[in-house]
Scaffold this motif. Structure first.
Motif: not given
Ligand code: C2E
Ligand code: CA
Ligand code: CA
Ligand code: CA
Length: 279
Positions: A140-142
Motif C-alpha cells: 500500500k505505502s509503495n
C-alpha cells in the motif's frame, strides 16, 4: 586402535567447539546486519519465453560483511532460519523489494508490460503472524499493484501447518501471485499441491540441466503436468541456447538463468535492462 579413537574424539570435540563458536559469532553479526545496513538485494531478470522480453526480476539476498566479504544466501539463510532471525530478515527483504519496485515504477515506463518482482519466502516465515499485514502495508505505502508481486515458497512449505494454508489463502485473496519454488524436487507432496493456492510452478534447475534425462521425458512430463493443472511455469537455470529452445518447445512461460543474465545490483539492472524504458 584405542589411541587413535581417542584422538579422533578429541579432534571431533575441538572442531565441534570451534564450529559452535564460529556459528555463534556469525549469528551475532547477522543480528546486527540489518542495523548496520549490510544486507543487499540482487536482481536477476526473468524473460518471457516466447518473446524474450523482460518479464520481471527475482530478488536474492546477499550479506555484505566488512570482515567476511559478500556472503551468498546459502552461507547465512539456513542459520537465519534456525535462529528465527529469518523473521526480521524476511521482512527487510519484503520492504526493500517493494521500495525498489516503487522507485522503478517512478523512473521507468513499466505500465505497458507485465513486470513482476519475485521474492523468496522461507517456510519459517509462516511463524511470523504479522507477515501478512506487514506485506500489505508495504504494498500500500509503495502504491504497488499486488498482482505484480510474486512470492516464492519452497516445497517444504507444503508440509507445514494450517498456518501456511491460511496465510497463502490470505495472500492469494489480495491478489499477490504465489509461486512454488524448486518444483519437482520433493515430489512426495504432489497430491498436496491442489490444497494450496499457487499460481506458478518454478521448475527446478536440476530438471532443465539433467544430462541423464534422455530425450527430456521427465522435463516434458513435469511441464505437461503443470500446464494441465492450469499453472503458469517458470524454468530456472537456463544456461544454454539448447535449454532455452527445449523450454520454448515445452511451452514454459518464463525463463531465468545465466544465458540471459546473472543476479546484479539494482543499478546494474537499470543500466543493462531498463534504460530503454526511461520515462
Ligand atoms: P532459488 O530461489 O532456487 O534461487 C536460484 C539460485 O540459482 C540462486 O542462487 C541464483 O543465483 C542461481 N542461479 C540463477 N541462474 C542460474 C543459472 O543459470 N545456473 C545456475 N547454476 N544457478 C543459477 P542464490 O542467489 O545463491 O540463492 C540460493 C537460494 O537461497 C535460493 O534458491 C533461495 O532459496 C535462497 N534465497 C535467496 N534469496 C533469499 C531471500 O531473500 N530470502 C529467502 N528466504 N531465501 C533466499
Ligand atoms: Ca526462488
Ligand atoms: Ca529455485
Ligand atoms: Ca533453491
Amino acid at each position: 586402535s584405542k589411541e587413535l579413537g581417542k584422538n579422533q574424539v578429541q579432534y571431533y570435540t575441538h572442531d565441534f567447539h570451534a564450529n559452535m563458536q564460529q556459528r555463534m559469532q556469525l549469528e551475532n553479526e547477522l543480528k546486527l546486519a540489518i542495523k548496520r545496513d549490510e544486507l543487499r538485494l540482487f536482481y536477476q531478470p526473468q524473460v518471457d519465453a516466447t518473446t524474450g522480453a523482460l518479464a520481471g526480476v527475482e530478488a536474492f539476498i546477499c550479506w555484505q560483511n566488512e570482515r567476511r566479504g559478500l556472503l551468498a544466501p546459502d552461507d547465512f539463510i539456513p542459520l537465519a532460519e534456525e535462529s528465527l532471525l529469518i523473521i526480521d530478515i524476511g521482512r527487510w527483504v519484503i520492504n526493500e523489494a517493494c521500495q525498489q519496485f516503487s522507485t522503478w515504477n517512478k523512473l521507468y515506463d513499466l505500465k505497458n508490460m507485465t513486470f513482476t518482482i519475485a521474492v523468496n519466502i522461507s517456510a519459517k516465515q509462516f511463524k511470523d503472524h504479522g507477515l501478512f499485514d506487514y506485506l500489505r502495508a508495504c504494498i500500500k505505502s509503495n502504491e504497488i499493484d499486488a498482482q505484480l508481486i510474486e512470492l516464492e515458497f519452497t516445497e517444504s512449505s507444503l508440509e507445514s501447518s494450517l498456518d501456511a494454508i491460511d496465510m497463502l489463502n490470505k495472500l492469494s485473496d489480495i491478489g499477490v501471485k504465489l509461486a512454488l519454488d524448486d518444483f519437482g524436487v520433493g515430489y512426495s507432496s504432489l497430491s498436496q499441491l491442489k490444497k494450496f493456492p499457487f499460481d506458478v510452478l518454478k521448475i527446478d534447475k536440476s530438471f532443465v540441466q539433467d544430462p541423464r534425462d534422455n530425450g527430456n521425458g521427465l522435463l516434458a512430463a513435469i511441464c505437461a503436468f503443470a500446464h494441465s493443472l492450469g499453472y503458469e511455469t517458470v524454468a530456472e537455470g537456463i544456461e544454454t541456447e539448447e535449454q532455452k529452445l527445449l523450454c520454448q518447445t515445452l511451452n514454459v512461460n518464463r525463463l531465468r538463468g545465466y544465458l540471459f543474465d546473472k543476479p546484479m545490483t539494482a543499478k546494474e539492472l537499470q543500466k543493462s535492462w531498463l534504460t530503454h524504458l526511461l520515462k
